[in-house]
Design a protein around this motif. Structure first.
Motif, PDB file in Angstrom:
ATOM      1  N   TYR A 197      25.579   5.288   7.593  1.00  0.00           N
ATOM      2  CA  TYR A 197      24.586   6.311   7.946  1.00  0.00           C
ATOM      3  C   TYR A 197      24.054   6.875   6.630  1.00  0.00           C
ATOM      4  N   LEU A 216      21.704   3.881  20.722  1.00  0.00           N
ATOM      5  CA  LEU A 216      22.842   3.942  21.644  1.00  0.00           C
ATOM      6  C   LEU A 216      22.485   4.802  22.856  1.00  0.00           C
ATOM      7  N   HIS A 245      30.419  10.005  23.594  1.00  0.00           N
ATOM      8  CA  HIS A 245      30.537  10.579  22.253  1.00  0.00           C
ATOM      9  C   HIS A 245      29.269  10.283  21.470  1.00  0.00           C
ATOM     10  N   LEU A 272      29.663   0.406   9.718  1.00  0.00           N
ATOM     11  CA  LEU A 272      28.513   1.294   9.956  1.00  0.00           C
ATOM     12  C   LEU A 272      28.183   2.101   8.712  1.00  0.00           C
TER      13      LEU A 272
HETATM   14  O1  LIG Z   1      30.506   6.278  13.402  1.00  0.00           O
HETATM   15  C1  LIG Z   1      31.232   6.837  14.212  1.00  0.00           C
HETATM   16  O2  LIG Z   1      32.024   7.725  13.882  1.00  0.00           O
HETATM   17  C2  LIG Z   1      31.188   6.474  15.683  1.00  0.00           C
HETATM   18  C3  LIG Z   1      30.313   5.314  16.025  1.00  0.00           C
HETATM   19  C4  LIG Z   1      30.369   4.941  17.472  1.00  0.00           C
HETATM   20  O3  LIG Z   1      30.763   5.692  18.320  1.00  0.00           O
HETATM   21  C5  LIG Z   1      29.944   3.590  17.885  1.00  0.00           C
HETATM   22  O4  LIG Z   1      29.348   2.873  17.056  1.00  0.00           O
HETATM   23  O5  LIG Z   1      30.196   3.207  19.041  1.00  0.00           O
END
Ligand SMILES: O=C(O)CCC(=O)C(=O)O
Ligand SMILES: [Fe+2]
Length: 345
Positions: A180, A94, A266, A178
């Motif tokens: 992680y 990103l 962010h 998502l």
């Molecule tokens: O996983 C998150 O808390 C944020 C992910 C994010 O900002 C995005 O994928 O655009």
């Protein structure tokens, strides 16, 4: 870089259950001050059980072997084309400048189910009604928010935003799960340094809805003073039984309003010691229809966000968008994805 410990961002929690002109103003105020707002999760628009069930499904999917997931690789025909499907660990950055090796996360992108839901791997394929219901409720909430913004901005055509976000035409809208994975701090790593799991970025579309789990923080926003401020999962656990839904403004609403609505940068980051647990989140990225032009909004010619010029300039640069060049939402998204995935290079 900015010091790492800061006060939590003071983002308001807005209740949309009894909307009034005051509610619309609250949405606009938060969107133009922080670029972030919480929506009280009253269970009406997006049932809490659906959020919980989607998280369980997401966990079950990411636990599948790589061979299952990679069959539906991002942009592949099998996954239904551009920006759909599975992103492997470090498959995207990103913030390509800051995270040279890619973000340490996996993702799965699902486009709106119109005219038909894209092909999905197991176990997602056995839960298509939950997925489409969830996508539909997310879209409904986005439409409500766009309506409030149009009202509070007193646009001559109050449906200017919502007209451009109809799901009946193709758009870049994407629902994304998502994951992680747990990361372990090696002794050679400086544990006072933050580890970045999703690089600093602003979102590409109009609005993003973000769902996180209690006990899984990590999201931080960049304040106007250029410090990182954590965004709590639940800003008021004593009064809110369920975490509110986090909304943030993306680049396109910022362009359309000359930076009045803030597309705030962010990231996801952890202190060395705190990032040892896996983390799941889900984002609904609401985009305009492909053909929507990124032009000035009638009625907003004279508005300009405070200090927005530099920010808008930076966003334009990211997609090599010259002053005066006309872009559609689709062209903008293609350029942005090109940077994130290193496509076309
Ligand atoms: O996983 C998150 O808390 C944020 C992910 C994010 O900002 C995005 O994928 O655009
Ligand atoms: Fe984001």
């Amino acid at each position: 870089m900015a010091p790492s410990h800061h006060l939590e961002a003071n983002i308001p929690v807005i209740d949309l259950s009894n909307p009034s002109p005051e509610t619309a103003k609250e949405v606009l105020d938060a969107a133009s001050t922080h670029g972030f707002l919480f929506i009280k999760n009253d269970g009406l628009t997006i049932p809490s059980e659906d959020i919980a069930a989607m998280f369980e499904l997401s966990k079950a999917f990411f636990a599948q072997p790589e061979s299952v997931k990679s069959e539906y690789a991002i942009h592949s025909d099998k996954a239904g084309g551009l920006n759909r499907g599975w992103v492997r660990m470090q498959g995207e950055a990103l913030d390509p400048e800051g995270t040279k090796h890619g973000d340490p996360k996996e993702a799965f992108n699902i486009a709106p189910p119109i005219p038909a839901l894209q092909p999905l791997p197991s176990p997602l394929s056995s839960h298509t009604s939950l997925i489409t219901r969830f996508q539909t409720s997310c879209q409904t909430l986005c439409t409500t928010l766009l309506t409030h913004l149009g009202t509070a901005l007193s646009l001559p055509n109050p449906t200017w935003f919502t007209d451009r976000h109809s799901l009946s035409s193709p758009s870049g809208t994407i629902f994304r799960m998502l994951y992680y994975p747990a990361t372990h701090c090696t002794s050679s790593e400086d544990s006072s340094e933050k580890r970045v799991l999703a690089g600093a970025h602003s979102d590409y579309g109009s609005l993003t809805l973000l769902f996180r789990l209690p006990g899984q923080p990590g999201l931080e926003l960049l304040t106007p003073q250029k410090t990182w401020s954590p965004v709590p999962v639940n800003p008021s656990p004593t009064t809110l039984a369920h975490p509110p839904i986090l909304v943030n403004i993306g680049d396109l609403l910022s362009f359309w309003t000359n930076g009045l609505l803030r597309s705030t940068v962010h990231r996801v980051a952890f202190d060395g010691a705190a990032g040892n647990e896996e983390r799941y989140s889900m984002a609904y990225f609401c985009h305009p229809v492909d053909e929507a032009r990124l032009e000035g909004v009638p009625g907003l010619e004279k508005v300009e966000g405070e200090g927005a010029r530099e920010e808008l300039e930076g966003q334009r640069k990211k997609v090599t968008w010259e002053e005066g060049e006309e872009l559609t939402a689709k062209e903008h998204l293609e350029r942005r994805l090109g940077v994130t995935y290193g496509l076309g290079k």
